[in-house]
Design a protein around this motif. Structure first.
Motif, PDB file in Angstrom:
ATOM      1  N   GLN A 266     -15.646  24.087 -28.313  1.00  0.00           N
ATOM      2  CA  GLN A 266     -16.555  24.164 -29.461  1.00  0.00           C
ATOM      3  C   GLN A 266     -17.381  25.445 -29.454  1.00  0.00           C
ATOM      4  N   ASP A 267     -17.644  25.969 -28.265  1.00  0.00           N
ATOM      5  CA  ASP A 267     -18.535  27.129 -28.133  1.00  0.00           C
ATOM      6  C   ASP A 267     -17.805  28.461 -28.053  1.00  0.00           C
ATOM      7  N   HIS A 268     -16.476  28.461 -28.225  1.00  0.00           N
ATOM      8  CA  HIS A 268     -15.706  29.690 -28.062  1.00  0.00           C
ATOM      9  C   HIS A 268     -14.705  29.898 -29.194  1.00  0.00           C
ATOM     10  N   THR A 269     -14.201  31.120 -29.275  1.00  0.00           N
ATOM     11  CA  THR A 269     -13.278  31.520 -30.343  1.00  0.00           C
ATOM     12  C   THR A 269     -11.835  31.529 -29.851  1.00  0.00           C
ATOM     13  N   GLY A 270     -10.935  31.735 -30.792  1.00  0.00           N
ATOM     14  CA  GLY A 270      -9.524  31.853 -30.451  1.00  0.00           C
ATOM     15  C   GLY A 270      -9.261  32.994 -29.486  1.00  0.00           C
ATOM     16  N   ASP A 288      -2.169  37.716 -31.671  1.00  0.00           N
ATOM     17  CA  ASP A 288      -3.006  37.703 -32.873  1.00  0.00           C
ATOM     18  C   ASP A 288      -2.787  36.426 -33.678  1.00  0.00           C
ATOM     19  N   ALA A 289      -1.515  36.017 -33.815  1.00  0.00           N
ATOM     20  CA  ALA A 289      -1.206  34.797 -34.558  1.00  0.00           C
ATOM     21  C   ALA A 289      -1.744  33.568 -33.831  1.00  0.00           C
ATOM     22  N   TYR A 290      -1.677  33.588 -32.501  1.00  0.00           N
ATOM     23  CA  TYR A 290      -2.196  32.472 -31.695  1.00  0.00           C
ATOM     24  C   TYR A 290      -3.693  32.321 -31.909  1.00  0.00           C
ATOM     25  N   VAL A 291      -4.389  33.453 -31.873  1.00  0.00           N
ATOM     26  CA  VAL A 291      -5.841  33.447 -32.071  1.00  0.00           C
ATOM     27  C   VAL A 291      -6.200  32.943 -33.467  1.00  0.00           C
ATOM     28  N   LYS A 292      -5.496  33.452 -34.460  1.00  0.00           N
ATOM     29  CA  LYS A 292      -5.759  33.056 -35.849  1.00  0.00           C
ATOM     30  C   LYS A 292      -5.496  31.569 -36.047  1.00  0.00           C
ATOM     31  N   ALA A 293      -4.399  31.072 -35.447  1.00  0.00           N
ATOM     32  CA  ALA A 293      -4.054  29.651 -35.582  1.00  0.00           C
ATOM     33  C   ALA A 293      -5.145  28.776 -34.983  1.00  0.00           C
ATOM     34  N   PHE A 294      -5.638  29.150 -33.801  1.00  0.00           N
ATOM     35  CA  PHE A 294      -6.692  28.360 -33.165  1.00  0.00           C
ATOM     36  C   PHE A 294      -7.953  28.342 -34.022  1.00  0.00           C
ATOM     37  N   ASP A 295      -8.363  29.520 -34.467  1.00  0.00           N
ATOM     38  CA  ASP A 295      -9.601  29.607 -35.252  1.00  0.00           C
ATOM     39  C   ASP A 295      -9.507  28.793 -36.543  1.00  0.00           C
ATOM     40  N   SER A 296      -8.311  28.728 -37.132  1.00  0.00           N
ATOM     41  CA  SER A 296      -8.150  28.010 -38.399  1.00  0.00           C
ATOM     42  C   SER A 296      -8.109  26.495 -38.211  1.00  0.00           C
ATOM     43  N   GLU A 297      -7.719  26.037 -37.019  1.00  0.00           N
ATOM     44  CA  GLU A 297      -7.592  24.597 -36.812  1.00  0.00           C
ATOM     45  C   GLU A 297      -8.533  24.077 -35.724  1.00  0.00           C
ATOM     46  N   LYS A 298      -9.547  24.817 -35.400  1.00  0.00           N
ATOM     47  CA  LYS A 298     -10.479  24.437 -34.340  1.00  0.00           C
ATOM     48  C   LYS A 298     -11.078  23.048 -34.582  1.00  0.00           C
ATOM     49  N   GLY A 299     -11.192  22.669 -35.844  1.00  0.00           N
ATOM     50  CA  GLY A 299     -11.779  21.379 -36.189  1.00  0.00           C
ATOM     51  C   GLY A 299     -10.979  20.173 -35.747  1.00  0.00           C
TER      52      GLY A 299
END
Length: 346
Positions: A266-270, A288-299
């Protein structure tokens, strides 16, 4: 297609249990946190999937060691096979979807989730671009090949439910076990399946190459409610009730590590996550895609580890709609999970 029977799996597991090694022994070929401590083995239904991120992340952050645990993580392409191995005594716990505890109770096997990690399935139904004019929703699935991780897996459960919900007899589809990652991508690219249910980072990989389109998305609470009718708790650590009863100290240490991991997420980014994970976890899609995917579905990640109060009933409703091992059975949901370890961790 012929459905792999959970009855057969449970029976096979019981036979194997008689000759399996003690569940506290770790199998070879896994990833261990190393060092002295209580030994525990966990089989995960796809370690590099973002939906199962907490298991490896806890190890990379040193949280198992902090709890005095020597954890071996083993990779298995499908939760159904991991569950069978656990019931057979080959591993102590499974990182998989909570719904397996319900399905197995229908067969007389008592399993329970000890920490809830995902409040939504995080699953996406992708279809290859060649069928875009043919398949607009699950209502168009009749006669088509549908990719799942394996027969009897949670993706199989969800695929059958979505078919039936949209007026298609699941028996009129051809469900094909293609696991995830490279094998699923290959099946899509070669036309072996028309659609497939999968998660990140496989989703981003197929979308980036232009080989697939999104048919439906259960990476958000709204998307999950639209498709399944409510909350659908997914990833959890589940174990046999017998193991939980006999080893509450080890279970508590594991849950302590996972509650801390969920808070870290919860406290960190992709970018923070990618920096912690092995490079091969995002080799297919790219960092880059891995990071973007995590940030978009963190919820999708459960911030507390507590089982969503209205979630288990949705899981049960889905399974009762089509699964003969659950349909018409008296299922006691209170025995399929416990929050006491998470509450003690907090």
């Amino acid at each position: 297609m012929l459905k792999k029977s959970w009855v057969g799996l449970a029976a096979a597991a019981l036979v194997l249990a008689g000759c399996a090694n003690n569940a506290s022994q770790t199998a070879s070929g896994g990833s261990s946190s190393g060092g002295p401590g209580d030994k525990v083995s966990i089989m995960v239904g796809g370690l590099n999937k973002q939906i199962y991120l907490p298991f490896m992340l806890a190890q990379r952050l040193g949280y198992y060691k902090d709890q005095g645990l020597d954890v071996t993580l083993q990779d298995e392409g499908a939760g159904v096979d991991a569950t069978t191995d656990m019931v057979a005594g080959k591993v102590d716990g499974v990182g998989g979807f909570y719904d397996h505890t319900i399905a197995m109770q229908g067969l007389g096997q008592q399993l329970e989730s000890v920490v809830s990690m995902l409040t939504t399935p995080g699953e996406v139904e992708l279809c290859r671009n060649e069928v875009k004019d043919q398949i607009h929703s699950p209502a168009d699935w009749k006669g088509h090949n549908l990719g799942i991780t394996d027969v009897g897996s949670s993706t199989d459960f969800l695929t059958q439910f979505l078919a039936q919900k949209n007026g298609v007899d699941p028996a009129s589809t051809h469900r094909v076990g293609v696991q995830s990652g490279a094998t699923l991508i290959g099946a899509m690219q070669h036309g072996n399946v028309d659609c497939a249910m999968t998660t990140e980072p496989t989703v981003s990989t197929l979308l980036a190459t232009g080989d697939a389109y999104v048919l439906l998305d259960m990476r958000t609470a709204a998307g999950t409610a639209k498709q399944l009718g409510g909350e659908y708790p997914a990833t959890s650590l589940y174990m046999t009730t017998d193991y939980v009863t006999k080893h509450p100290d080890i279970v508590q240490k594991l849950v302590n590590a996972y509650v801390k991991t969920l808070k870290w997420i919860q406290d960190h980014t992709g970018a923070d996550v990618a920096a912690q994970m092995p490079a091969d976890y995002y080799a297919g899609s790219g960092k880059d895609a891995y990071v973007k995917a995590f940030d978009s579905e963190k919820g999708i990640y459960n911030p507390t580890g507590i089982m969503p109060p209205n979630g288990p009933s949705t899981n049960l409703k889905v399974l009762q709609a089509f699964n003969p091992d659950v349909k018409g059975k008296s299922i006691d949901l209170s025995k399929t999970y416990t929050d006491k370890f998470v509450q003690a961790a907090k």
